[in-house]
Design a protein around this motif. Structure first.
Motif, short mmCIF file in Angstrom:
data_model
loop_
_atom_site.label_atom_id
_atom_site.label_comp_id
_atom_site.label_asym_id
_atom_site.label_seq_id
_atom_site.Cartn_x
_atom_site.Cartn_y
_atom_site.Cartn_z
N LEU A 22 -15.03 -70.11 -7.63
CA LEU A 22 -14.43 -68.84 -7.04
C LEU A 22 -15.51 -68.12 -6.57
O LEU A 22 -15.17 -67.45 -5.47
CB LEU A 22 -13.75 -68.18 -8.35
N GLN A 23 -16.62 -68.14 -7.04
CA GLN A 23 -17.72 -67.28 -6.43
C GLN A 23 -17.90 -67.67 -5.02
O GLN A 23 -18.08 -66.92 -4.02
CB GLN A 23 -19.05 -67.41 -7.24
N ALA A 24 -17.83 -69.06 -4.85
CA ALA A 24 -18.30 -69.49 -3.55
C ALA A 24 -17.19 -69.42 -2.54
O ALA A 24 -17.53 -69.17 -1.38
CB ALA A 24 -18.79 -71.15 -3.43
N PHE A 25 -16.01 -69.50 -2.85
CA PHE A 25 -14.66 -69.00 -2.14
C PHE A 25 -14.96 -67.75 -1.73
O PHE A 25 -14.65 -67.27 -0.55
CB PHE A 25 -13.56 -69.49 -2.79
N LEU A 26 -15.12 -66.72 -2.72
CA LEU A 26 -15.07 -65.50 -2.30
C LEU A 26 -16.29 -64.84 -1.26
O LEU A 26 -16.17 -64.11 -0.57
CB LEU A 26 -15.23 -64.52 -3.60
N PHE A 27 -17.40 -65.76 -1.54
CA PHE A 27 -18.55 -65.49 -0.70
C PHE A 27 -17.97 -65.85 0.87
O PHE A 27 -18.37 -65.19 1.74
CB PHE A 27 -19.79 -66.08 -1.17
N ASP A 28 -17.42 -67.02 0.82
CA ASP A 28 -17.11 -67.40 2.19
C ASP A 28 -16.22 -66.35 2.69
O ASP A 28 -16.20 -65.96 4.15
CB ASP A 28 -16.40 -68.85 2.18
N LEU A 29 -15.06 -65.69 1.95
CA LEU A 29 -14.07 -64.85 2.68
C LEU A 29 -14.91 -63.69 3.20
O LEU A 29 -14.71 -63.22 4.21
CB LEU A 29 -13.21 -64.42 1.52
N ILE A 30 -15.73 -63.17 2.27
CA ILE A 30 -16.50 -62.12 2.72
C ILE A 30 -17.38 -62.06 3.72
O ILE A 30 -17.35 -61.30 4.54
CB ILE A 30 -17.33 -61.36 1.47
N ARG A 31 -18.16 -63.28 3.92
CA ARG A 31 -18.93 -63.55 4.87
C ARG A 31 -18.19 -63.68 6.08
O ARG A 31 -18.54 -63.25 7.28
CB ARG A 31 -19.74 -64.86 5.00
N ASP A 32 -17.00 -64.18 6.18
CA ASP A 32 -16.05 -64.76 7.37
C ASP A 32 -15.57 -63.31 7.85
O ASP A 32 -15.55 -62.72 9.03
CB ASP A 32 -14.79 -65.41 7.15
N GLU A 33 -15.17 -62.33 7.10
CA GLU A 33 -14.75 -61.02 7.34
C GLU A 33 -15.90 -60.12 8.05
O GLU A 33 -15.66 -59.70 9.07
CB GLU A 33 -14.28 -60.23 6.04
N ALA A 34 -17.02 -60.23 7.42
CA ALA A 34 -18.19 -59.49 7.86
C ALA A 34 -18.50 -60.21 9.46
O ALA A 34 -18.77 -59.45 10.50
CB ALA A 34 -19.37 -59.53 7.21
N ARG A 35 -18.37 -61.27 9.58
CA ARG A 35 -18.78 -62.02 10.86
C ARG A 35 -17.42 -61.56 11.86
O ARG A 35 -17.80 -61.50 13.26
CB ARG A 35 -18.41 -63.58 10.91
N ARG A 36 -16.42 -61.43 11.59
CA ARG A 36 -15.29 -60.98 12.53
C ARG A 36 -15.67 -59.78 12.72
O ARG A 36 -15.46 -59.28 14.01
CB ARG A 36 -13.84 -61.20 11.70
N GLN A 37 -16.17 -58.74 11.89
CA GLN A 37 -16.49 -57.34 12.42
C GLN A 37 -17.55 -57.51 13.57
O GLN A 37 -17.72 -56.65 14.28
CB GLN A 37 -16.82 -56.63 11.01
N ASP A 38 -18.35 -58.32 13.12
CA ASP A 38 -19.60 -58.53 14.34
C ASP A 38 -18.96 -59.02 15.49
O ASP A 38 -19.31 -58.20 16.86
CB ASP A 38 -20.51 -59.34 13.82
N ASN A 39 -18.18 -59.81 15.63
CA ASN A 39 -17.23 -60.05 16.86
C ASN A 39 -16.47 -58.92 17.71
O ASN A 39 -16.73 -58.71 18.63
CB ASN A 39 -16.40 -61.15 16.72
#
Length: 88
Positions: free
Chosen positions: A28-45
Protein backbone atom coordinates in the motif's frame (compact mmCIF):
# COMPACT_ATOMS: atom_id res chain seq x y z
CA UNK A 1 12.87 11.58 4.14
CA UNK A 2 9.57 12.91 5.48
CA UNK A 3 6.74 10.70 6.72
CA UNK A 4 3.16 11.62 5.77
CA UNK A 5 0.01 10.51 7.53
CA UNK A 6 -3.56 10.60 6.27
CA UNK A 7 -6.21 10.52 8.96
CA UNK A 8 -9.87 9.55 8.86
CA UNK A 9 -9.62 7.29 5.81
CA UNK A 10 -12.79 5.17 5.65
CA UNK A 11 -12.08 1.44 5.87
CA UNK A 12 -13.81 0.64 2.54
CA UNK A 13 -11.54 3.15 0.79
CA UNK A 14 -8.47 1.72 2.48
CA UNK A 15 -9.54 -1.79 1.46
CA UNK A 16 -10.01 -0.66 -2.14
CA UNK A 17 -6.55 0.93 -2.18
CA UNK A 18 -5.01 -2.22 -0.72
CA UNK A 19 -6.68 -4.29 -3.45
CA UNK A 20 -5.38 -1.94 -6.16
CA UNK A 21 -1.89 -2.15 -4.71
CA UNK A 22 -2.03 -5.93 -4.58
CA UNK A 23 -3.09 -6.08 -8.25
CA UNK A 24 0.06 -4.16 -9.11
CA UNK A 25 2.15 -6.36 -6.85
CA UNK A 26 2.92 -3.45 -4.52
CA UNK A 27 2.56 -2.66 -0.88
CA UNK A 28 0.00 0.00 0.00
CA UNK A 29 2.84 2.38 0.85
CA UNK A 30 4.57 1.87 -2.52
CA UNK A 31 1.26 2.23 -4.38
CA UNK A 32 0.36 5.49 -2.61
CA UNK A 33 3.88 6.83 -3.10
CA UNK A 34 3.57 6.19 -6.85
CA UNK A 35 0.22 8.00 -6.94
CA UNK A 36 1.61 11.02 -5.12
CA UNK A 37 4.78 11.12 -7.23
CA UNK A 38 2.76 10.87 -10.47
CA UNK A 39 0.45 13.68 -9.40
CA UNK A 40 3.41 15.90 -8.54
CA UNK A 41 4.99 15.09 -11.91
CA UNK A 42 1.77 16.09 -13.69
CA UNK A 43 1.78 19.42 -11.88
CA UNK A 44 5.36 19.97 -13.07
CA UNK A 45 4.14 19.33 -16.62
CA UNK A 46 1.39 21.91 -16.17
CA UNK A 47 3.93 24.47 -14.97
CA UNK A 48 6.05 23.85 -18.08
CA UNK A 49 3.01 24.20 -20.36
CA UNK A 50 2.09 27.50 -18.71
CA UNK A 51 5.49 28.92 -19.65
CA UNK A 52 4.47 28.90 -23.29
CA UNK A 53 1.92 31.46 -24.32
CA UNK A 54 -0.92 30.34 -26.64
CA UNK A 55 0.27 32.90 -29.20
CA UNK A 56 3.64 31.16 -29.45
CA UNK A 57 2.00 27.95 -30.61
CA UNK A 58 -1.02 29.52 -32.29
CA UNK A 59 -3.30 27.44 -30.04
CA UNK A 60 -6.95 28.37 -29.83
CA UNK A 61 -7.58 26.51 -26.55
CA UNK A 62 -7.06 28.04 -23.11
CA UNK A 63 -4.62 26.17 -20.87
CA UNK A 64 -7.48 25.28 -18.50
CA UNK A 65 -9.39 23.50 -21.30
CA UNK A 66 -6.27 21.56 -22.21
CA UNK A 67 -5.79 20.57 -18.57
CA UNK A 68 -9.40 19.39 -18.29
CA UNK A 69 -8.95 17.28 -21.44
CA UNK A 70 -5.68 15.80 -20.13
CA UNK A 71 -7.25 14.97 -16.76
CA UNK A 72 -10.21 13.29 -18.47
CA UNK A 73 -7.95 11.20 -20.70
CA UNK A 74 -5.75 10.21 -17.76
CA UNK A 75 -8.81 9.18 -15.75
CA UNK A 76 -10.04 7.10 -18.67
CA UNK A 77 -6.60 5.50 -19.04
CA UNK A 78 -6.40 4.74 -15.31
CA UNK A 79 -9.89 3.23 -15.39
CA UNK A 80 -8.97 1.06 -18.37
CA UNK A 81 -5.81 -0.11 -16.63
CA UNK A 82 -7.75 -0.95 -13.47
CA UNK A 83 -10.40 -2.81 -15.50
CA UNK A 84 -7.69 -4.70 -17.37
CA UNK A 85 -5.93 -5.66 -14.13
CA UNK A 86 -9.23 -6.84 -12.65
CA UNK A 87 -9.78 -9.24 -15.55
CA UNK A 88 -6.34 -10.84 -15.28
Amino acid sequence: MVALQIRDVPEPLRDQLVALAQRRGQSLQAFLFDLIRDEARRQDNIAVLKQFSPATWDVAFPAQDIQVALDAERAERDSALTDHEATE
